[in-house]
Design an enzyme around this catalytic site. Structure first.
Site, mmCIF file in Angstrom:
data_model
loop_
_atom_site.group_PDB
_atom_site.id
_atom_site.type_symbol
_atom_site.label_atom_id
_atom_site.label_comp_id
_atom_site.label_asym_id
_atom_site.label_seq_id
_atom_site.Cartn_x
_atom_site.Cartn_y
_atom_site.Cartn_z
ATOM 1 N N GLU A 71 0.810 -1.144 -0.019
ATOM 2 C CA GLU A 71 -0.105 -0.011 0.086
ATOM 3 C C GLU A 71 0.912 1.138 -0.051
ATOM 4 O OE1 GLU A 71 -2.640 -3.376 1.821
ATOM 5 O OE2 GLU A 71 -0.585 -2.448 2.176
ATOM 6 N N PHE A 133 -12.888 -7.044 13.073
ATOM 7 C CA PHE A 133 -11.652 -7.535 12.286
ATOM 8 C C PHE A 133 -11.193 -6.530 11.187
ATOM 9 C CE2 PHE A 133 -9.836 -10.021 8.283
ATOM 10 C CZ PHE A 133 -8.773 -10.423 9.041
ATOM 11 N N GLN A 134 -9.714 -6.141 11.262
ATOM 12 C CA GLN A 134 -9.337 -5.246 10.295
ATOM 13 C C GLN A 134 -9.993 -3.810 10.388
ATOM 14 O OE1 GLN A 134 -8.766 -6.777 6.287
ATOM 15 N NE2 GLN A 134 -6.772 -7.609 7.120
ATOM 16 N N LYS A 183 -17.901 -0.749 4.388
ATOM 17 C CA LYS A 183 -18.153 -1.947 3.352
ATOM 18 C C LYS A 183 -19.675 -2.094 2.944
ATOM 19 C CE LYS A 183 -17.160 -6.873 2.381
ATOM 20 N NZ LYS A 183 -16.271 -8.027 2.645
ATOM 21 N N MET A 492 23.719 9.548 4.856
ATOM 22 C CA MET A 492 23.725 10.822 5.379
ATOM 23 C C MET A 492 23.859 10.638 6.932
ATOM 24 S SD MET A 492 23.229 14.157 4.896
ATOM 25 C CE MET A 492 22.573 14.376 3.313
#
Length: 581
Positions: A71, A133-134, A183, A492
């Protein structure tokens, strides 16, 4: 570059097709609304909470959808697309970890004022707040790093929300807008009616500046003997590069451009002084400290530009032009504030600006500084110097490539030694400094500009944060040319530990990094390695002539430092010049 077939239809054609009332799902409303906003490419990764959306995409070919391998790759690609095109970038992710994996990319875009519409799924509205869930409160999590966010609880709100999101993202001070769609909302059906009107209470960005303030700036310019322009990303975002060039040519005022302003003013111009700040040029930094008038055009007076604030531009009257009134006076006290769009403001100023005859001695002084103290490094025929590699990439692409970078030493060398003459040609994470940004952003830039050469310059550290996206370059034949500046170390961090922490090197060794040539080949991408100039020229030529993507690993000197350098607590004229002293 081959991608799957895209059918292009105008907004009017699409709107006419859908003017007939039709009951469709929230997912179909989303896709149609994206098309009406002119979206041509979406980056995403499916999951449970967005399956209705992806089901609606089945067989859908009105825009490209690029399936990334993470993602974070999706949102960085959308960011690169937006920076390279000036359009709104779009990405999609599922709920929970899918959404939280976008947070770094959202923050990256927010810090650099990049227009994105970020679409996330969420659990059904009946489950919100139950730790389903999630489930994640992504609107709450991202509140500090979005320009605005929506949690859509009613499918009837979707057309309006999407239209508003694109408007907010792309107007005023641009930025990311998040739309969270549960959803059950994406599954619900309603009568779809395209929305064209915008009426957002309290959101009316000031575009046209106050004429009185512009007149005050013009008067200050007429009186100044040592005027200087500090041009930032606002010039690029507003498409004001031609107007800035006209302003400079008419006035004769020297220009320095910030990291994100590079390309907003042609580097070949005799009055361009380079980049200012921590790794700025000798001329740019000294010019700021000696100027009696500093005109900030769309920059935010970032701490990497100003360094020690108390000693920044001590002799200068400050003019600050910005679309965001919150930036004016935030860091540096401002004498002449001008709130407005950069393009509109410069057009107005260009009708009355005159040549600064008082500043002839000043112009000669800064031009001589450029001659006396140019950027320089000690070259070597025995080992590859990273600065030479950047110069070679510039020369072989004739300065016309779109260059994206990751973050670190290679980023600064790219800013210093690749000479940018066109806007939207330098794509880098400025404010947040996000490692892993460089390569995915190049994919987005290439999707936005299929006919241009796109070069992704990375360190060996940052490349390992996003290397999985090589897969989509191979599968879709996206011809990004990847240059890995491999110094086998977190460069760096090593430089700071050498200079500031008395050579106490702590956890910077990247031994155990993969063979990048084999890694590229494992993904089906051509890979090359170079350890000296001859190999570098040959490998890079082969990479440029490769019709698809290619990776070149340049093995460079480990202990090379970026100079000039201003350490924390110092003013910008207190530079360590290093090898150039």
């Amino acid at each position: 570059m081959s991608t799957h077939h895209t059918t292009k239809r105008s907004k009017d054609e699409l709107r006419e097709k859908w003017m007939k009332p039709e009951v469709i799902t929230g997912s179909e409303i989303l896709l149609r609304s994206l098309l009406l906003e002119g979206v041509e490419c979406v980056f995403g990764y499916p999951g449970g909470a967005v399956l209705y959306i992806y089901d609606a995409m089945h067989g859908f070919d009105d825009f490209n959808h690029l399936l990334t391998r993470h993602e974070q790759g999706a949102i960085h690609a959308a960011d690169g697309y937006a920076r390279a095109s000036g359009k709104v970038g779009v990405c999609i992710a599922t709920s929970g970890p899918g959404a939280t994996n976008l947070v770094t990319g959202i923050a990256t875009a927010y810090m650099d004022s990049i227009p994105l519409v970020v679409i996330t799924g969420n659990v059904a509205t009946t489950l919100i707040g139950t730790d389903a869930f999630q489930e994640a409160d992504i609107t709450g999590i991202t509140m500090p790093v979005t320009k605005h966010s929506y949690l859509v609880r009613d499918v009837e709100d979707l057309p309006r929300v999407i239209h508003e999101a694109f408007h907010i993202a792309s107007t005023g001070r641009k930025g990311p807008v998040l739309i969270d769609i549960p959803k059950d909302v994406s599954a619900a059906k309603t009568l779809f009616k395209p929305v064209s009107e915008i009426d957002i209470r309290g959101y009316h960005p000031t575009v046209t500046p106050n004429k009185y303030q512009v007149d005050k700036m013009i008067k200050a310019i007429e009186q100044a003997e040592r005027p200087l322009i500090l041009a930032g990303a606002g010039v690029v975002h507003s498409g004001a590069h031609d107007e800035l060039l006209e302003f400079v040519n008419k006035s004769g005022i020297p220009v320095t451009t910030t990291l994100l302003g590079l390309g907003g003013f042609p580097s070949g111009h005799e009055l361009w002084l380079g980049m200012p700040g921590m790794h700025g040029t000798y001329t740019a930094n000294n010019a700021i400290q000696q100027a009696d008038l500093l005109i900030n055009v769309g920059a935010r007076f970032d701490d990497r530009v100003t360094m020690k604030l108390e000693g920044f531009a001590p002799c200068a009257k400050i003019v600050h032009i910005d679309i965001d009134p919150a930036e004016i006076g935030k860091n540096v006290p401002t004498d002449i504030p001008i709130v407005g769009d950069i393009l509109t403001t410069l057009k107005q100023a260009n009708t009355v600006i005159k040549h600064t005859d008082n500043a002839e001695e000043w112009r000669n002084l800064v031009k001589q500084m450029k001659v006396d103290k140019p950027l320089r490094y000690i070259d070597s025929n025995d080992e590859l110097k990273p600065q030479w590699v950047i110069e070679m990439i510039h020369d072989t692409t004739h300065g016309n490539a779109i260059v994206t970078t990751d973050v670190g030493q290679h980023q600064m060398w790219s800013a210093q030694y690749y000479r940018f003459n066109n806007p939207r040609s330098f794509i880098t994470s400025g404010g947040l400094g996000t490692m892993g940004f460089g390569f995915p952003s190049a994919i987005g830039a290439q999707m936005a500009n299929p006919d241009r050469t796109v070069v992704s310059i990375n360190g060996d550290g940052g490349m390992q944060m996003c290397a999985q996206e090589l897969a989509i370059c191979a599968i879709n034949n996206i011809p990004v040319k990847v240059a890995i500046i491999n110094n086998q170390v977190l460069g760096m961090v090593r430089q700071w530990q050498e200079i500031i922490y008395d050579n106490r090197y702590s956890h910077i060794d990247l031994a155990g990094s993969p063979d990048f040539v084999k890694l590229a080949e494992a993904y089906g991408v051509r890979g090359f390695r170079a350890t000296n100039k001859e190999e570098a020229l040959q490998a890079w030529e082969e990479a440029l002539n490769t019709p698809g993507p290619a990776v070149v690993e340049f093995v460079v000197r480990k202990h090379e430092n970026v100079y000039p350098m201003v350490t924390q607590g110092c003013t910008i004229d207190q530079m360590i010049m290093g090898d150039s002293e």
